[in-house]
Design an enzyme around this catalytic site. Sequence first.
Site, short mmCIF file in Angstrom:
data_model
loop_
_atom_site.label_atom_id
_atom_site.label_comp_id
_atom_site.label_asym_id
_atom_site.label_seq_id
_atom_site.Cartn_x
_atom_site.Cartn_y
_atom_site.Cartn_z
N TYR A 101 0.86 -1.19 0.00
CA TYR A 101 0.00 0.00 0.00
C TYR A 101 0.89 1.23 0.00
CZ TYR A 101 -3.03 3.63 1.95
OH TYR A 101 -3.73 4.79 2.16
N GLU A 189 -2.73 7.78 -4.54
CA GLU A 189 -2.70 6.51 -3.82
C GLU A 189 -2.59 5.33 -4.78
OE1 GLU A 189 -5.50 5.68 -0.33
OE2 GLU A 189 -6.27 4.32 -1.85
#
Lengths: 368, 286
Positions: A101, A189
């Site tokens: 992530y 992101e």
Amino acid sequence: MKIHEYIAKDIFKEEGISIPKSKLAVSPEEAKMVSSEIGKPVVIKSQILVGGRGKAGGIKFADNPDEVYTKANEILGSTLKDERVEMVLVEEKLDIISEYYLSIVLDRSAKKPLIMASMSGGIDIEDVAQNNPEKIIKYYLNPLDEFLPYHGREIAIKMGVPNSLITKLGAVVCKLFNVFQKYDATVAEINPLVVTVNGIIAADAKLEIDDDALYRQKSLVELEKVNKGEFAYVKLDGDIAVIGNGAGLTLSGMDMLKLYGGKPATFLDIGGGSSQENIVKALNIVISDPDVKTVFLNVLGGITRADDVARGVLDVLDATKHKVPIVIRLTGTNEEEGQRILKEAGVSYETSMEAAAKKAVELCKDII
Amino acid sequence: MIILDKNTRCVVQGITGKQGSFHTEQMLNYHTKIVAGTSPGKGGQNIGELPIYNSIEEAKEEHDINASIIFVPAPFAKDAAFEAISQLDLAVIITEHIPVHDTMEIVEYAKREKTTIIGPNTPGIISPGVGKLGIMPTHIFNEGNVGIVSRSGTLTYEVANQVTDSGMGQSTCIGIGGDPVVGLDFADVLQRFEDDDNTAAMVMIGEIGGNAEEIAAKFINKNITKPVVAYIAGVTAPPGKRMGHAGAIIEGNSSTAASKIEALEDSGVYVAERPSEIADLIWELI
């Protein structure tokens, strides 16, 4: 302003972040075709702006082109979280070794960009944040300092990635930060950031742009606008921009180009009843694209008036010093007036699509 | 009073613009010590009796200046702010719609140079009896001992007016700005009110979005002994929608009005349900 995944991925790719093989599709037929080209199992992802689309059924896997057709058919036209799905991204299914992530957000209270990264990526990152916050590392950036590769490596090391990945992952962090800064992002992101035998690949892309900075992010605004229904616009990998009024005519224009050995850079359907202003917008979108070397404007006026088109073309030619030649095919409603306007301004035009396509291809060859 | 006092001598950046020239006159009418203006390329001209210079450096050669108020349009505001920060102690940034990446750089640079930043997107600061560096109407303010700090503009006027009508007045009133990133925040201002002999009580006006109010609540619990009355706007706001201010958007649980009110009450802050209750609450507390 939220940015669609497929546009965000193009931007990531431009900055050097690897993305999966993928293509946009607006119909099940097209999705099937794309998956045949990709030639392996794919993921079909609805292109909507609301979050949580995976859990809402907006992401489906398919092993073969027939299955792609069925599943794309289910997703396209459906409504997910109040948003109608008009497009899907058909993307190769990755052979995942692990899922990380990585995100950069604006931390309002620290007044700085904040990088968050974790080796526990995937759709349940919120649960990780809730139950195992120590698994997500946080790294604040000084907005006045240059972001250097070693910052990226420090983050990779803190995450605990294997030694063989420290430099590679550090580079991805660096590139994502470049995106964050260059595009005035408030969120950039990648979740999941996938480790494969072929390297580290951004399987998803989330990008949000500061509304107050849109005045200096015009190209991005145009890209997003055209997808809000003003135009049907798809970026392709050639160098001749194709603009037409009506999908069939625009597609046909692309076919003609290919016939004469050219390669379309865009599919841009300005639709029926386009105003002078719309022509200007459409032309500006394509001539601001550095990949475009020639423009092929293919208009057969119905509700769209040829004189409006001619005036729009002159507006663009007058306003810009650009050197991208525009080949115009102009017929249909008010064609006498439209052609007269061009003639008086010393701008040449064609009346047949083929002739114009051929001319565009020849011009483009001369440029290279 | 805090920050703006009788020693503050201010330059107006962007003085020849519509906003800049209009509000300069208003500030002068309120007896604020505005000593010069800047507008690149217009040095040597005057607005009324006020001299215009091409740069702050040039203005400082002729005047003793320690503060600036900025009316420069958003695309050029970062440049103006950096110019002010490099040479002055205080910059009040009125400009709205400055890209947040620019604001982050402004705030970080100010921190390095130890310059105080108010704003951006703020109505400014007013110390009744001394002057104002801002765009607020002045007739609703009165000299007194209530310090007001707020994220919003007109709501501040609403509250200040009620404080004045109830027979009290303000030591200083500061709008910290409605953007996601601002210079001075609630905690900074509250601490200064705590340290200020002329302030007896404080009013804090917050709104949905971010967690500045929650942070302020913790800060009050630890550091503030004087009474604080708070009001939070946006109890009925839906999540996910930007409500006017760039900063006023509910994202997650901590940015709702309910969360802010709970945090403040837990820290012993009196939270008014309506702006009209604020003045009465202060009367009871001081």
